[in-house]
Scaffold this motif. Structure first.
Motif, PDB file in Angstrom:
ATOM      1  N   SER A 127     -10.377  -3.335  16.391  1.00  0.00           N
ATOM      2  CA  SER A 127     -11.821  -3.355  16.860  1.00  0.00           C
ATOM      3  C   SER A 127     -12.477  -2.025  17.119  1.00  0.00           C
ATOM      4  N   THR A 128     -11.759  -1.011  17.435  1.00  0.00           N
ATOM      5  CA  THR A 128     -12.291   0.153  17.697  1.00  0.00           C
ATOM      6  C   THR A 128     -12.225   1.145  16.819  1.00  0.00           C
ATOM      7  N   ILE A 129     -12.263   0.845  15.558  1.00  0.00           N
ATOM      8  CA  ILE A 129     -12.062   1.530  14.430  1.00  0.00           C
ATOM      9  C   ILE A 129     -13.677   2.295  14.259  1.00  0.00           C
ATOM     10  N   SER A 130     -13.466   3.590  13.988  1.00  0.00           N
ATOM     11  CA  SER A 130     -14.505   4.449  13.503  1.00  0.00           C
ATOM     12  C   SER A 130     -14.675   4.530  12.168  1.00  0.00           C
ATOM     13  N   GLY A 131     -16.152   4.840  11.940  1.00  0.00           N
ATOM     14  CA  GLY A 131     -16.509   4.966  10.416  1.00  0.00           C
ATOM     15  C   GLY A 131     -15.934   5.600   9.548  1.00  0.00           C
ATOM     16  N   THR A 132     -15.021   6.534   9.887  1.00  0.00           N
ATOM     17  CA  THR A 132     -14.240   7.554   8.993  1.00  0.00           C
ATOM     18  C   THR A 132     -12.857   7.082   8.823  1.00  0.00           C
ATOM     19  N   ASP A 133     -12.230   6.191   9.696  1.00  0.00           N
ATOM     20  CA  ASP A 133     -10.938   5.977   9.775  1.00  0.00           C
ATOM     21  C   ASP A 133     -10.649   5.109   8.514  1.00  0.00           C
ATOM     22  N   TYR A 134      -9.317   5.483   8.052  1.00  0.00           N
ATOM     23  CA  TYR A 134      -8.865   4.799   6.956  1.00  0.00           C
ATOM     24  C   TYR A 134      -7.752   3.561   7.633  1.00  0.00           C
ATOM     25  N   ILE A 135      -7.779   2.334   7.015  1.00  0.00           N
ATOM     26  CA  ILE A 135      -6.642   1.426   7.294  1.00  0.00           C
ATOM     27  C   ILE A 135      -5.561   1.723   6.257  1.00  0.00           C
ATOM     28  N   HIS A 136      -4.378   1.780   6.963  1.00  0.00           N
ATOM     29  CA  HIS A 136      -3.144   2.089   6.201  1.00  0.00           C
ATOM     30  C   HIS A 136      -2.329   1.070   6.478  1.00  0.00           C
ATOM     31  N   TRP A 137      -1.581   0.717   5.493  1.00  0.00           N
ATOM     32  CA  TRP A 137      -0.427  -0.441   5.658  1.00  0.00           C
ATOM     33  C   TRP A 137       1.005   0.163   5.027  1.00  0.00           C
ATOM     34  N   TYR A 138       2.055   0.192   5.931  1.00  0.00           N
ATOM     35  CA  TYR A 138       3.436   0.525   5.730  1.00  0.00           C
ATOM     36  C   TYR A 138       4.345  -0.542   5.931  1.00  0.00           C
ATOM     37  N   ARG A 139       5.736  -0.621   5.319  1.00  0.00           N
ATOM     38  CA  ARG A 139       6.440  -1.374   5.699  1.00  0.00           C
ATOM     39  C   ARG A 139       7.731  -0.820   5.841  1.00  0.00           C
ATOM     40  N   GLN A 140       8.669  -1.200   6.784  1.00  0.00           N
ATOM     41  CA  GLN A 140       9.935  -0.679   6.983  1.00  0.00           C
ATOM     42  C   GLN A 140      11.131  -1.512   7.089  1.00  0.00           C
ATOM     43  N   LEU A 141      12.016  -1.328   6.233  1.00  0.00           N
ATOM     44  CA  LEU A 141      13.285  -1.886   5.971  1.00  0.00           C
ATOM     45  C   LEU A 141      14.360  -1.295   7.035  1.00  0.00           C
ATOM     46  N   PRO A 142      15.367  -2.133   7.462  1.00  0.00           N
ATOM     47  CA  PRO A 142      16.323  -1.653   8.213  1.00  0.00           C
ATOM     48  C   PRO A 142      16.891  -0.207   8.194  1.00  0.00           C
ATOM     49  N   SER A 143      16.976   0.566   9.064  1.00  0.00           N
ATOM     50  CA  SER A 143      17.561   1.712   8.920  1.00  0.00           C
ATOM     51  C   SER A 143      16.859   2.668   7.687  1.00  0.00           C
ATOM     52  N   GLN A 144      15.721   2.441   7.585  1.00  0.00           N
ATOM     53  CA  GLN A 144      14.934   3.312   6.425  1.00  0.00           C
ATOM     54  C   GLN A 144      13.698   3.449   7.050  1.00  0.00           C
ATOM     55  N   GLY A 145      13.238   4.961   6.416  1.00  0.00           N
ATOM     56  CA  GLY A 145      11.866   5.184   6.835  1.00  0.00           C
ATOM     57  C   GLY A 145      10.711   4.355   6.463  1.00  0.00           C
ATOM     58  N   PRO A 146       9.516   4.186   6.915  1.00  0.00           N
ATOM     59  CA  PRO A 146       8.598   3.471   6.750  1.00  0.00           C
ATOM     60  C   PRO A 146       7.947   3.894   5.147  1.00  0.00           C
ATOM     61  N   GLU A 147       7.621   2.991   4.417  1.00  0.00           N
ATOM     62  CA  GLU A 147       7.169   2.837   2.946  1.00  0.00           C
ATOM     63  C   GLU A 147       5.830   2.690   2.940  1.00  0.00           C
ATOM     64  N   TYR A 148       4.970   3.705   2.326  1.00  0.00           N
ATOM     65  CA  TYR A 148       3.423   3.004   2.153  1.00  0.00           C
ATOM     66  C   TYR A 148       3.238   1.749   1.262  1.00  0.00           C
ATOM     67  N   VAL A 149       2.456   1.225   1.674  1.00  0.00           N
ATOM     68  CA  VAL A 149       2.157  -0.107   0.637  1.00  0.00           C
ATOM     69  C   VAL A 149       0.629  -0.086   0.172  1.00  0.00           C
ATOM     70  N   ILE A 150      -0.452   0.217   1.081  1.00  0.00           N
ATOM     71  CA  ILE A 150      -1.682   0.174   0.652  1.00  0.00           C
ATOM     72  C   ILE A 150      -2.612   0.753   1.567  1.00  0.00           C
ATOM     73  N   HIS A 151      -3.846   1.328   1.176  1.00  0.00           N
ATOM     74  CA  HIS A 151      -4.952   1.805   2.219  1.00  0.00           C
ATOM     75  C   HIS A 151      -6.209   1.504   1.542  1.00  0.00           C
ATOM     76  N   GLY A 152      -7.057   1.560   2.533  1.00  0.00           N
ATOM     77  CA  GLY A 152      -8.583   1.300   2.092  1.00  0.00           C
ATOM     78  C   GLY A 152      -9.312   1.730   3.454  1.00  0.00           C
ATOM     79  N   LEU A 153     -10.603   1.811   2.931  1.00  0.00           N
ATOM     80  CA  LEU A 153     -11.763   2.519   3.889  1.00  0.00           C
ATOM     81  C   LEU A 153     -12.861   1.144   3.872  1.00  0.00           C
ATOM     82  N   THR A 154     -13.358   0.942   2.975  1.00  0.00           N
ATOM     83  CA  THR A 154     -14.296  -0.209   3.174  1.00  0.00           C
ATOM     84  C   THR A 154     -14.247  -1.471   2.292  1.00  0.00           C
ATOM     85  N   SER A 155     -13.791  -1.192   1.140  1.00  0.00           N
ATOM     86  CA  SER A 155     -13.708  -2.152   0.078  1.00  0.00           C
ATOM     87  C   SER A 155     -12.412  -2.909  -0.234  1.00  0.00           C
ATOM     88  N   ASN A 156     -12.182  -4.002  -0.508  1.00  0.00           N
ATOM     89  CA  ASN A 156     -10.949  -4.613  -0.711  1.00  0.00           C
ATOM     90  C   ASN A 156     -10.213  -3.822  -1.662  1.00  0.00           C
TER      91      ASN A 156
END
Lengths: 109, 112
Positions: free
Chosen positions: A25-54
């Protein structure tokens, strides 16, 4: 830093779609939304990101609310390999992202 | 390739001993680099970030320090480890204007 709120855990059946919600709810106009996922004992893995559009890619889809105060990561057909912790983060201009505790997704066969 | 190398994968150290974890990255020059720590079952805590050689910003005051002696090398150190330093340490680099992160495979540190 802008924060995100996610459910602690979710369950899904294999081969079914999964919708993982995130509130920012406190997102600012220039913040990107990122999603990552992490499997056990691994570093997070990039999934997807966006700014305004799907956004769609080979891994998932990202649906962003019109007011940008929430978003949903969509896995179209969950597999057992999708069981992981999913993090929704806001990428600010400062380049420092806060990773909360994420959502632990359990996929049942 | 934007590969990140971290070693060792696991480490067991006694309380009071020193620590040095190294992270090296491949790919584009002058990347933004980060050290995160993750406690069991929790999210990632940002420890340090660097925007260039010799430039280090600390996010959490503690007995850890970081250095960046070369463009693609980021080191996490401690002079005397505490039990509370145990955790999963992750190095990351930031890519592009939208800030996508690539993470290394991590080092699991256990202080005994």
């Amino acid at each position: 830093d802008a924060k995100t709120t996610q459910p602690n855990s979710m369950e899904s059946n294999e081969e079914e779609p999964v919708h993982l919600p995130c509130n920012h709810s406190t997102i600012s106009g220039t913040d990107y939304i990122h999603w990552y996922r992490q499997l056990p004992s691994q570093g997070p893995e990039y999934v997807i990101h966006g700014l305004t559009s799907n956004v769609n890619n080979r891994m998932a889809s990202l649906a962003i609310a019109e007011d940008r105060k929430s978003s949903t990561l969509i896995l179209h057909r969950a597999t057992l390999r999708d069981a992981a912790v999913y993090y929704c983060i806001l990428e600010t201009n400062a380049g420092k992202s806060t990773f909360g505790d994420g959502t632990t997704l359990t996929v049942k066969p | 390739s934007q590969t990140i190398h971290q070693w060792p994968a696991t480490l067991v150290q006694p309380v009071g001993s020193p620590l040095s974890l190294e992270c090296t990255v491949e790919g584009t020059s002058n990347p933004n680099l980060y050290w995160y720590r993750q406690a069991a079952g929790r999210g990632l805590q940002l420890l340090f970030y660097s925007v260039g050689i010799g430039q280090i910003s600390s996010e959490v005051p503690q007995n850890l320090s970081a250095s960046r002696p070369q463009d693609r090398q980021f080191i996490l150190s401690s002079k005397k480890l505490l039990l509370s330093d145990s955790g999963f340490y992750l190095c990351a680099r930031e890519e592009g204007p939208s800030g996508v992160y690539t993470f290394g495979s991590g080092t699991r540190l256990t202080v005994v």
